[in-house]
Design a protein around this motif. Sequence first.
Motif, PDB file in Angstrom:
ATOM      1  N   HIS A 191       0.979  -1.251  -0.076  1.00 15.59           N
ATOM      2  CA  HIS A 191       0.033   0.016   0.039  1.00 15.59           C
ATOM      3  C   HIS A 191       0.900   1.281   0.103  1.00 15.59           C
ATOM      4  O   HIS A 191       0.550   2.212  -0.485  1.00 15.59           O
ATOM      5  CB  HIS A 191      -0.954   0.053   1.311  1.00 15.59           C
ATOM      6  CG  HIS A 191      -2.235  -0.688   0.844  1.00 15.59           C
ATOM      7  ND1 HIS A 191      -3.323  -0.102   0.350  1.00 15.59           N
ATOM      8  CD2 HIS A 191      -2.548  -2.130   1.092  1.00 15.59           C
ATOM      9  CE1 HIS A 191      -4.223  -1.330   0.129  1.00 15.59           C
ATOM     10  NE2 HIS A 191      -3.837  -2.301   0.477  1.00 15.59           N
ATOM     11  N   GLU A 246       0.415   3.703  -3.177  1.00 10.38           N
ATOM     12  CA  GLU A 246      -0.163   4.937  -3.118  1.00 10.38           C
ATOM     13  C   GLU A 246       0.690   6.159  -3.330  1.00 10.38           C
ATOM     14  O   GLU A 246       0.333   7.292  -4.362  1.00 10.38           O
ATOM     15  CB  GLU A 246      -0.587   5.274  -1.609  1.00 10.38           C
ATOM     16  CG  GLU A 246      -1.720   4.440  -1.033  1.00 10.38           C
ATOM     17  CD  GLU A 246      -3.074   5.081  -1.634  1.00 10.38           C
ATOM     18  OE1 GLU A 246      -3.127   5.946  -2.258  1.00 10.38           O
ATOM     19  OE2 GLU A 246      -4.046   4.319  -1.026  1.00 10.38           O
ATOM     20  N   GLU A 286      -4.321  13.858  -1.002  1.00 11.31           N
ATOM     21  CA  GLU A 286      -4.827  12.895  -0.316  1.00 11.31           C
ATOM     22  C   GLU A 286      -4.128  11.504  -0.800  1.00 11.31           C
ATOM     23  O   GLU A 286      -3.780  10.865   0.344  1.00 11.31           O
ATOM     24  CB  GLU A 286      -6.296  12.550  -0.448  1.00 11.31           C
ATOM     25  CG  GLU A 286      -7.367  13.815   0.153  1.00 11.31           C
ATOM     26  CD  GLU A 286      -8.621  13.796  -0.005  1.00 11.31           C
ATOM     27  OE1 GLU A 286      -9.384  14.506   0.479  1.00 11.31           O
ATOM     28  OE2 GLU A 286      -9.028  13.276  -1.101  1.00 11.31           O
ATOM     29  N   GLU A 287      -3.616  11.392  -1.906  1.00 12.09           N
ATOM     30  CA  GLU A 287      -3.041  10.169  -2.562  1.00 12.09           C
ATOM     31  C   GLU A 287      -1.930  10.221  -1.683  1.00 12.09           C
ATOM     32  O   GLU A 287      -1.069   9.149  -1.054  1.00 12.09           O
ATOM     33  CB  GLU A 287      -2.944   9.991  -3.874  1.00 12.09           C
ATOM     34  CG  GLU A 287      -4.291   9.893  -4.692  1.00 12.09           C
ATOM     35  CD  GLU A 287      -5.170   8.604  -4.269  1.00 12.09           C
ATOM     36  OE1 GLU A 287      -4.813   8.182  -3.249  1.00 12.09           O
ATOM     37  OE2 GLU A 287      -6.097   8.366  -4.799  1.00 12.09           O
ATOM     38  N   HIS A 341      -2.035   9.386   1.718  1.00 15.15           N
ATOM     39  CA  HIS A 341      -2.119   7.814   2.145  1.00 15.15           C
ATOM     40  C   HIS A 341      -0.969   7.196   2.168  1.00 15.15           C
ATOM     41  O   HIS A 341      -0.566   6.115   2.936  1.00 15.15           O
ATOM     42  CB  HIS A 341      -3.103   7.062   0.749  1.00 15.15           C
ATOM     43  CG  HIS A 341      -4.434   7.662   0.722  1.00 15.15           C
ATOM     44  ND1 HIS A 341      -5.261   7.232  -0.263  1.00 15.15           N
ATOM     45  CD2 HIS A 341      -5.163   8.548   1.723  1.00 15.15           C
ATOM     46  CE1 HIS A 341      -6.451   8.078   0.010  1.00 15.15           C
ATOM     47  NE2 HIS A 341      -6.630   8.752   1.333  1.00 15.15           N
ATOM     48  N   ARG A 371       0.565   7.919   5.419  1.00 13.64           N
ATOM     49  CA  ARG A 371       0.184   7.336   6.600  1.00 13.64           C
ATOM     50  C   ARG A 371       0.569   5.759   6.775  1.00 13.64           C
ATOM     51  O   ARG A 371       0.678   5.055   7.738  1.00 13.64           O
ATOM     52  CB  ARG A 371      -1.508   7.207   6.504  1.00 13.64           C
ATOM     53  CG  ARG A 371      -2.014   8.390   6.846  1.00 13.64           C
ATOM     54  CD  ARG A 371      -3.730   8.153   6.740  1.00 13.64           C
ATOM     55  NE  ARG A 371      -4.138   9.396   6.858  1.00 13.64           N
ATOM     56  CZ  ARG A 371      -5.589   9.473   6.291  1.00 13.64           C
ATOM     57  NH1 ARG A 371      -6.151   8.653   5.601  1.00 13.64           N
ATOM     58  NH2 ARG A 371      -6.041  10.946   5.989  1.00 13.64           N
ATOM     59  N   THR A 383      -8.963   5.915   5.576  1.00 13.44           N
ATOM     60  CA  THR A 383      -8.648   6.286   3.903  1.00 13.44           C
ATOM     61  C   THR A 383      -9.862   6.102   3.066  1.00 13.44           C
ATOM     62  O   THR A 383     -10.128   6.907   2.206  1.00 13.44           O
ATOM     63  CB  THR A 383      -7.771   5.048   3.584  1.00 13.44           C
ATOM     64  OG1 THR A 383      -6.371   5.215   4.390  1.00 13.44           O
ATOM     65  CG2 THR A 383      -7.427   5.255   2.181  1.00 13.44           C
ATOM     66  N   GLU A 392     -11.967   9.278   1.800  1.00 12.61           N
ATOM     67  CA  GLU A 392     -11.231   9.975   0.615  1.00 12.61           C
ATOM     68  C   GLU A 392     -11.057   9.047  -0.503  1.00 12.61           C
ATOM     69  O   GLU A 392     -11.436   9.608  -1.637  1.00 12.61           O
ATOM     70  CB  GLU A 392      -9.486  10.141   1.280  1.00 12.61           C
ATOM     71  CG  GLU A 392      -9.607  11.110   2.260  1.00 12.61           C
ATOM     72  CD  GLU A 392      -8.369  11.381   2.812  1.00 12.61           C
ATOM     73  OE1 GLU A 392      -8.218  12.377   3.912  1.00 12.61           O
ATOM     74  OE2 GLU A 392      -7.544  10.919   2.525  1.00 12.61           O
ATOM     75  N   GLU A 393     -10.918   7.821  -0.517  1.00 13.47           N
ATOM     76  CA  GLU A 393     -10.972   6.992  -1.885  1.00 13.47           C
ATOM     77  C   GLU A 393     -12.458   7.003  -2.437  1.00 13.47           C
ATOM     78  O   GLU A 393     -12.467   6.959  -3.474  1.00 13.47           O
ATOM     79  CB  GLU A 393     -10.481   5.487  -1.461  1.00 13.47           C
ATOM     80  CG  GLU A 393      -9.123   5.238  -1.053  1.00 13.47           C
ATOM     81  CD  GLU A 393      -8.212   5.706  -1.980  1.00 13.47           C
ATOM     82  OE1 GLU A 393      -8.482   5.984  -3.198  1.00 13.47           O
ATOM     83  OE2 GLU A 393      -6.731   5.432  -1.666  1.00 13.47           O
TER      84      GLU A 393
END
Length: 239
Positions: free
Chosen positions: A33, A37, A67-68, A71, A74, A145, A148-149
């Motif tokens: 991930h 991302e 936001e991506e 991600h 995070r 997440t 946002e997705e």
Amino acid sequence: MTSAASAPVKTVDELKGTSADYQTAVRKIVRSHAVNELYGAQVFDEPAIALAPTPYAKWLTCRVAMEEYGHHVRFRELGEQIGIPLEEMVPASGKKRPLSIFEFPLKTWEEFCVIKLLADLAEILQVEDLMQCSFLPLRNLARMTMPEETFHAQFGRDFCLELCRTDEGRQRVQQAIDAYFPLLPAFFGESGSRNNALYRRYGIKQRKNDEMRADFLGRAQALVEGELALKLPEVAEAA
Ligand SMILES: [Fe+2]
Ligand SMILES: [Fe+2]
């Protein structure tokens, strides 16, 4: 160790007391991930800011890109806490080829809108699955997440619908779907994946790759054929 599937692992500290196999499996998921991302943000979302046709579209695309990248940040933070070396969480390490969905050469705004519509739907399925994950820090990350997705997929849908108001726009969106969609079924992994079997045994993932793929194809069809009144290209179901 107790079966992770029956007893959730509540914290990073608790993870240290689980079997080496369980820890390895969790690290694999977090690593992929973190890498994906960042990859997506670099090759699609950030370049798309320049492709966006209006200030409004640029503003929303900036938000998607932010936001991506967020991600990635995070997942990387969690990865650091569970002992994944930093260099394994960036795509530039060069050890592994990127997933084929990231090798698509983005050139147009329509392509970006289709990527958000369909690739982010594929990501939503993955995140939905992680929301039941036996490692609770990962479950919490998935919960953060998901909104946002959902916004990214909605962004793709809204802009695709807008583009489809003209004949020329419809044609361009259809071309983008024809070019990009065939890359997506493989994103869910191989049919008899041993990794996936391990993930399910440990409750890290819930569904088989083929179940996810079939669900995705159904939902993609509802969007493309049901809502946009366009055609989803035929693809081989198995990876
Ligand atoms: Fe994302
Ligand atoms: Fe996204």
